[in-house]
Motif scaffolding. Structure first.
Motif, PDB file in Angstrom:
ATOM      1  N   ARG A 274     -26.252 -13.312  17.886  1.00  0.00           N
ATOM      2  CA  ARG A 274     -24.898 -13.843  17.661  1.00  0.00           C
ATOM      3  C   ARG A 274     -24.648 -14.078  16.176  1.00  0.00           C
ATOM      4  O   ARG A 274     -23.606 -13.681  15.629  1.00  0.00           O
ATOM      5  CB  ARG A 274     -24.723 -15.159  18.425  1.00  0.00           C
ATOM      6  CG  ARG A 274     -23.328 -15.782  18.228  1.00  0.00           C
ATOM      7  CD  ARG A 274     -23.312 -17.236  18.636  1.00  0.00           C
ATOM      8  NE  ARG A 274     -24.227 -18.037  17.841  1.00  0.00           N
ATOM      9  CZ  ARG A 274     -23.976 -18.452  16.608  1.00  0.00           C
ATOM     10  NH1 ARG A 274     -22.836 -18.129  16.023  1.00  0.00           N
ATOM     11  NH2 ARG A 274     -24.849 -19.183  15.964  1.00  0.00           N
ATOM     12  N   ALA A 275     -25.607 -14.710  15.499  1.00  0.00           N
ATOM     13  CA  ALA A 275     -25.423 -15.010  14.084  1.00  0.00           C
ATOM     14  C   ALA A 275     -25.331 -13.737  13.247  1.00  0.00           C
ATOM     15  O   ALA A 275     -24.524 -13.651  12.311  1.00  0.00           O
ATOM     16  CB  ALA A 275     -26.582 -15.888  13.600  1.00  0.00           C
ATOM     17  N   VAL A 276     -26.150 -12.728  13.564  1.00  0.00           N
ATOM     18  CA  VAL A 276     -26.129 -11.479  12.812  1.00  0.00           C
ATOM     19  C   VAL A 276     -24.815 -10.735  13.038  1.00  0.00           C
ATOM     20  O   VAL A 276     -24.236 -10.180  12.088  1.00  0.00           O
ATOM     21  CB  VAL A 276     -27.335 -10.595  13.200  1.00  0.00           C
ATOM     22  CG1 VAL A 276     -27.165  -9.179  12.679  1.00  0.00           C
ATOM     23  CG2 VAL A 276     -28.624 -11.206  12.651  1.00  0.00           C
ATOM     24  N   LEU A 277     -24.320 -10.727  14.271  1.00  0.00           N
ATOM     25  CA  LEU A 277     -23.050 -10.045  14.542  1.00  0.00           C
ATOM     26  C   LEU A 277     -21.903 -10.694  13.776  1.00  0.00           C
ATOM     27  O   LEU A 277     -21.047 -10.007  13.202  1.00  0.00           O
ATOM     28  CB  LEU A 277     -22.764 -10.063  16.048  1.00  0.00           C
ATOM     29  CG  LEU A 277     -23.638  -9.137  16.906  1.00  0.00           C
ATOM     30  CD1 LEU A 277     -23.399  -9.393  18.390  1.00  0.00           C
ATOM     31  CD2 LEU A 277     -23.363  -7.675  16.574  1.00  0.00           C
ATOM     32  N   ALA A 300     -13.824 -13.653  15.295  1.00  0.00           N
ATOM     33  CA  ALA A 300     -15.208 -13.327  14.952  1.00  0.00           C
ATOM     34  C   ALA A 300     -16.155 -13.773  16.069  1.00  0.00           C
ATOM     35  O   ALA A 300     -17.086 -13.043  16.449  1.00  0.00           O
ATOM     36  CB  ALA A 300     -15.597 -13.988  13.630  1.00  0.00           C
ATOM     37  N   TRP A 301     -15.902 -14.972  16.588  1.00  0.00           N
ATOM     38  CA  TRP A 301     -16.727 -15.480  17.697  1.00  0.00           C
ATOM     39  C   TRP A 301     -16.587 -14.568  18.913  1.00  0.00           C
ATOM     40  O   TRP A 301     -17.573 -14.243  19.585  1.00  0.00           O
ATOM     41  CB  TRP A 301     -16.307 -16.907  18.040  1.00  0.00           C
ATOM     42  CG  TRP A 301     -17.066 -17.519  19.181  1.00  0.00           C
ATOM     43  CD1 TRP A 301     -18.244 -18.200  19.109  1.00  0.00           C
ATOM     44  CD2 TRP A 301     -16.704 -17.502  20.557  1.00  0.00           C
ATOM     45  NE1 TRP A 301     -18.644 -18.613  20.364  1.00  0.00           N
ATOM     46  CE2 TRP A 301     -17.712 -18.194  21.274  1.00  0.00           C
ATOM     47  CE3 TRP A 301     -15.630 -16.976  21.277  1.00  0.00           C
ATOM     48  CZ2 TRP A 301     -17.673 -18.375  22.651  1.00  0.00           C
ATOM     49  CZ3 TRP A 301     -15.595 -17.153  22.655  1.00  0.00           C
ATOM     50  CH2 TRP A 301     -16.605 -17.839  23.327  1.00  0.00           C
ATOM     51  N   SER A 302     -15.364 -14.151  19.226  1.00  0.00           N
ATOM     52  CA  SER A 302     -15.113 -13.313  20.407  1.00  0.00           C
ATOM     53  C   SER A 302     -15.802 -11.963  20.285  1.00  0.00           C
ATOM     54  O   SER A 302     -16.428 -11.479  21.234  1.00  0.00           O
ATOM     55  CB  SER A 302     -13.611 -13.114  20.603  1.00  0.00           C
ATOM     56  OG  SER A 302     -12.962 -14.356  20.782  1.00  0.00           O
ATOM     57  N   TRP A 303     -15.696 -11.341  19.094  1.00  0.00           N
ATOM     58  CA  TRP A 303     -16.351 -10.046  18.907  1.00  0.00           C
ATOM     59  C   TRP A 303     -17.867 -10.178  18.981  1.00  0.00           C
ATOM     60  O   TRP A 303     -18.555  -9.289  19.491  1.00  0.00           O
ATOM     61  CB  TRP A 303     -15.926  -9.424  17.577  1.00  0.00           C
ATOM     62  CG  TRP A 303     -14.574  -8.775  17.613  1.00  0.00           C
ATOM     63  CD1 TRP A 303     -13.451  -9.161  16.950  1.00  0.00           C
ATOM     64  CD2 TRP A 303     -14.213  -7.629  18.377  1.00  0.00           C
ATOM     65  NE1 TRP A 303     -12.398  -8.335  17.264  1.00  0.00           N
ATOM     66  CE2 TRP A 303     -12.843  -7.377  18.134  1.00  0.00           C
ATOM     67  CE3 TRP A 303     -14.900  -6.789  19.254  1.00  0.00           C
ATOM     68  CZ2 TRP A 303     -12.157  -6.326  18.724  1.00  0.00           C
ATOM     69  CZ3 TRP A 303     -14.201  -5.733  19.841  1.00  0.00           C
ATOM     70  CH2 TRP A 303     -12.871  -5.509  19.576  1.00  0.00           C
ATOM     71  N   SER A 304     -18.395 -11.294  18.464  1.00  0.00           N
ATOM     72  CA  SER A 304     -19.844 -11.493  18.556  1.00  0.00           C
ATOM     73  C   SER A 304     -20.276 -11.671  20.006  1.00  0.00           C
ATOM     74  O   SER A 304     -21.366 -11.234  20.393  1.00  0.00           O
ATOM     75  CB  SER A 304     -20.262 -12.710  17.730  1.00  0.00           C
ATOM     76  OG  SER A 304     -19.875 -13.926  18.347  1.00  0.00           O
ATOM     77  N   LEU A 305     -19.429 -12.295  20.825  1.00  0.00           N
ATOM     78  CA  LEU A 305     -19.749 -12.455  22.250  1.00  0.00           C
ATOM     79  C   LEU A 305     -19.717 -11.103  22.955  1.00  0.00           C
ATOM     80  O   LEU A 305     -20.607 -10.788  23.758  1.00  0.00           O
ATOM     81  CB  LEU A 305     -18.759 -13.420  22.902  1.00  0.00           C
ATOM     82  CG  LEU A 305     -18.939 -13.656  24.401  1.00  0.00           C
ATOM     83  CD1 LEU A 305     -20.317 -14.204  24.708  1.00  0.00           C
ATOM     84  CD2 LEU A 305     -17.872 -14.608  24.932  1.00  0.00           C
ATOM     85  N   ILE A 306     -18.708 -10.298  22.647  1.00  0.00           N
ATOM     86  CA  ILE A 306     -18.625  -8.963  23.260  1.00  0.00           C
ATOM     87  C   ILE A 306     -19.839  -8.130  22.865  1.00  0.00           C
ATOM     88  O   ILE A 306     -20.486  -7.488  23.708  1.00  0.00           O
ATOM     89  CB  ILE A 306     -17.317  -8.266  22.834  1.00  0.00           C
ATOM     90  CG1 ILE A 306     -16.111  -8.984  23.452  1.00  0.00           C
ATOM     91  CG2 ILE A 306     -17.329  -6.794  23.250  1.00  0.00           C
ATOM     92  CD1 ILE A 306     -14.778  -8.501  22.943  1.00  0.00           C
ATOM     93  N   GLY A 307     -20.168  -8.128  21.566  1.00  0.00           N
ATOM     94  CA  GLY A 307     -21.336  -7.373  21.113  1.00  0.00           C
ATOM     95  C   GLY A 307     -22.629  -7.905  21.693  1.00  0.00           C
ATOM     96  O   GLY A 307     -23.518  -7.132  22.085  1.00  0.00           O
ATOM     97  N   GLY A 308     -22.745  -9.235  21.774  1.00  0.00           N
ATOM     98  CA  GLY A 308     -23.948  -9.826  22.342  1.00  0.00           C
ATOM     99  C   GLY A 308     -24.138  -9.464  23.798  1.00  0.00           C
ATOM    100  O   GLY A 308     -25.258  -9.175  24.251  1.00  0.00           O
TER     101      GLY A 308
END
Length: 754
Positions: A274-277, A300-308
């Protein structure tokens, strides 16, 4: 969709329906159609992930010969225990275990720094679901980690592995990580632990054993590489690159390329991903937009969740993933608050999730976090980096840093030992969701914050009363492996008793393997279950006799819980087993010796054996009887047939409803005459799965079948519980389904007493 498909949490469907209704009321068709497309795509991805896991997993136990491609940092040596994780040619991720024969072999294997191929032979074991209530679920973890099987190695051969061109970058990163692990292991002990955890994300179980205050005070997040660490490292690298004369754009591109590599070096945990994304988005977005658009924190949080979720579909089903995304989201909402109030609110948001998984909270957790986090960010973390990097040139600084870190660890341990640790118990899932929603509303609606705080206090108070004064009582035969451990708990927890604790039988081990013993089962199973029920005090612990598989873990139990009274068979106080396993750990616990015919005040059992004092062997086993909700139980310990005959002579009219067979179903006990006289309606066997003693013996099972007495064995069905209520209702419950019931045995896993 992740919770619904991957976690099979059907209540998530309610959240999905609610979201669909909300979006449909926005007006227009673009938003609902977009959401349905996302639901379809994510559901398809998760279903495919599930099907792949089921296809690749081992579902049968059989001898196997496999070839594993193993990264060097996936080789772990602990004493004489070897564990490697590798990938087969069929893309199966397999974990293999073996025993090393010498310290030389251990050093050789631990020193491997290149990618290798392992030709291994052995028999696989199936990753079982939890065998006791609220126990760690190995099968669930395997699905989250995409681990398809585990193998007990009997033979292995290690050969070099050639890397293909597309494998080279990843291979070199793993080889670098192993080199760093070996280098950090050579540092002074405390600095080594801190550097390994904070820079490489390699957690050692002994680290948390040496630093118990970290868990008690809720400081584990400091040692899980997360957003704070990434922000610090990125800021440090930007500063250094600027001093080297690189432009901001060049340094951003360079850092964006290095962050994924660091994610692999640091272990790739959920919090790190999450932090890296988010870090990648922060670095690349200004370059792509030319600085004209600023990506919001929520986006940014939402995209990190999708990527995670794309990279780790089960990330939200782990405690680390839940807390990582939940607290990161909360930080966006409370960013306008003062630092003091931010810390309080974030701890409040994480509390329901923590209590659902850990059951305990320390009242000093928030104040200590307020004190420690700035010290950690400005002193501890920079000191670890500086001392580690300069260890080869400045040994004086390295030793000084080790002393300071050791002092810091002792300070945390001292804080953790202060009064204030509260065992709340395991919050039910539904109540956890309600508390989380109320907490988020408290944060969001500032004008009505007092009203929501009062409601939240009422919810926590109700939960505490529900967990500490439950309506139900139980008699539970805990699956402790090859051994005995039986919990008797009255409604409202008026009286809580434990008969035996289990324990491993000790064998002589070479000196170089010391310190590699697995944690005691009484900690991971029994104490974990008691804490999940909000129990920290036992009214009495009853030791049937001195064998290690019955009382081997009593000392550990006395260290972790308050025990008001401990009972032993008359004469056992002078035995070696009592003096070594129990006496050193006694504090304020009262010790009482039991003997038939000598009643003990306020003792909720009838004593049927022993009749004379003895050294505490099998023939001296304490036999206890108890009646709960009109159901009569008899607990036999390891008493032999001679002892059974003595009980028949002394108590000729004794009959029971439930008989816990003596000596785990051995043919040294449970004579046909004794079974016939006590005439149980159900027999319970406490034996280990695939134990070396062959318990229960077929002759004993034949005796039960001849007399039409159903039996339940913890080896087959896990924990066996008789649960009842003050108004008379009762039922039986087994953790695992009864697959092949014997003649006359209960058909489903929940059944009234015959």
């Amino acid at each position: 969709m992740s919770g619904l498909v991957i976690g099979q949490q059907w209540w998530c469907a309610a959240g999905l329906i609610y979201l669909l209704i909300r979006v449909s009321r926005l007006g227009g068709v673009i938003a609902p159609i977009s959401l349905l497309v996302v639901v379809f795509l994510s559901g398809s991805w998760f279903l495919w992930q599930n099907s792949q896991f089921d296809r690749l997993s081992w579902h049968e136990v059989q001898p196997r010969a496999v070839q594993l491609r193993v990264y060097p940092d996936d080789i772990q040596v602990s004493g004489n225990q070897l564990m490697v994780t590798g990938t087969t040619n069929e893309r199966q991720h397999i974990r293999a275990f073996g025993r090393l024969k010498s310290a030389t072999e251990a050093r050789h294997i631990n020193g491997i720094r290149q990618v290798t191929r392992w030709l291994v032979q052995g028999t696989n074991t199936l990753m079982s679901t939890a065998r006791n209530k609220n126990q760690f679920d190995q099968h669930k973890q395997a699905r989250l980690l995409k681990r398809h099987g585990q193998l007990e190695m009997t033979q292995w051969q290690v050969i070099p592995s050639k890397s293909r061109w597309w494998q080279l970058p990843i291979d070199r990163i793993h080889e670098l990580r192993k080199t760093l692990l070996l280098r950090f292991a050579a540092l002074p002990p405390t600095l080594s632990e801190y550097a390994t955890n904070l820079l490489l994300g390699a957690s050692d179980a002994t680290f948390y054993e040496h630093n118990p205050g970290l868990q008690q005070l809720g400081l584990l997040h400091l040692f899980s590489i997360s957003g704070m660490h990434i922000v610090y490292l990125v800021g440090l690298c930007r500063f250094l690159l600027a001093r080297c004369g690189l432009t901001r754009e060049t340094s951003y591109v360079l850092l964006a390329c290095l962050l994924p590599a660091y994610a692999l070096i640091a272990g790739g945990s959920a919090t790190l991903v999450r932090a890296v994304l988010i870090g990648e988005l922060g670095l690349l977005q200004p370059l792509i937009s030319g600085g004209r658009h600023q990506l919001s924190g929520q986006d940014a949080w939402s995209w990190s969740l999708i990527g995670g979720l794309f990279l780790q579909p089960g990330v939200l089903l782990s405690l680390g993933g839940q807390l990582s995304y939940l607290l990161a989201f909360t930080l966006l909402v409370v960013s306008v608050e003062t630092a003091w109030w931010q810390t309080w609110l974030m701890n409040l948001v994480g509390l329901p999730v923590i209590l659902h998984a850990v059951y305990q909270i320390h009242l000093l957790s928030t104040p200590i976090n307020l004190l420690i986090i700035p010290l950690f960010g400005w002193v501890i973390f920079p000191l670890v980096i500086l001392a580690t990097v300069t260890s080869a040139w400045l040994p004086g600084l390295t030793n000084m840093a080790d002393m300071l870190l050791h002092g810091f660890s002792q300070l945390i341990t001292w804080f953790g030992q202060l009064p204030g640790l509260i065992t709340v118990g395991k919050l039910p899932l539904g109540l956890t969701v309600i508390l989380l929603i109320v907490t988020l509303l408290l944060i969001d609606e500032r004008k009505r914050r007092l009203h929501w705080f009062m409601l939240l206090t009422l919810c926590y108070g109700s939960a505490f009363l529900l967990l500490h004064f439950p309506l139900d009582g139980e008699v539970s035969f805990i699956d402790i492996g090859q051994g005995d451990s039986i919990l008797l708990r009255d409604p409202f927890n008026r009286h809580v008793s434990l008969i035996d604790t289990g324990g491993r039988v000790g064998f002589a081990r070479p000196a170089w393997t010391k310190g590699t013993e697995p944690p005691a089962r009484v900690v991971t199973i029994t104490v974990n279950y008691l804490h999940s029920r909000g129990i920290t005090t036992l009214d009495d612990v009853n030791c049937s006799h001195q064998d290690a598989d019955h009382i081997g873990d009593v000392g550990k139990l006395l260290q972790l819980m308050t025990v008001r009274r401990l009972t032993i068979p008359a004469g056992m106080r002078q035995s070696r087993g009592f003096q070594t396993k129990i006496a050193p750990y006694l504090k304020q616990t009262q010790v009482i010796e039991l003997q038939a015919g000598r009643p003990v005040p306020n003792f909720p059992f009838t004593i049927y054996h022993p009749f004379t004092p003895g050294p505490g062997g099998n023939s001296d086993s304490v036999v206890l009887g108890a009646e709960r909700n009109g159901c009569k139980f008899l607990f036999m310990g390891d008493l032999d047939q001679a002892g059974e005959r003595a009980i028949m002579q002394q108590f000729p009219s004794l009959t029971v409803d439930v008989l816990k067979l003596g000596h785990h179903g051995s043919d040294t006990a449970s004579s046909s005459e004794f079974i016939k006289q006590v005439h149980p309606q159900l027999s319970v066997i406490s034996a280990g799965l695939a134990n070396h003693y062959g318990h229960p013996k077929q002759s004993v099972l034949d005796t039960l079948q001849e007399q039409h007495i159903p039996s339940l064995n913890t080896a087959d069905v896990g924990m066996i519980s008789y649960e009842y209520y003050p108004w008379g209702n009762s039922h039986w419950h087994t953790m695992l389904p009864i697959r092949t019931p014997q003649a006359g045995s209960p058909k489903p896993s929940r059944e009234p007493l015959p």
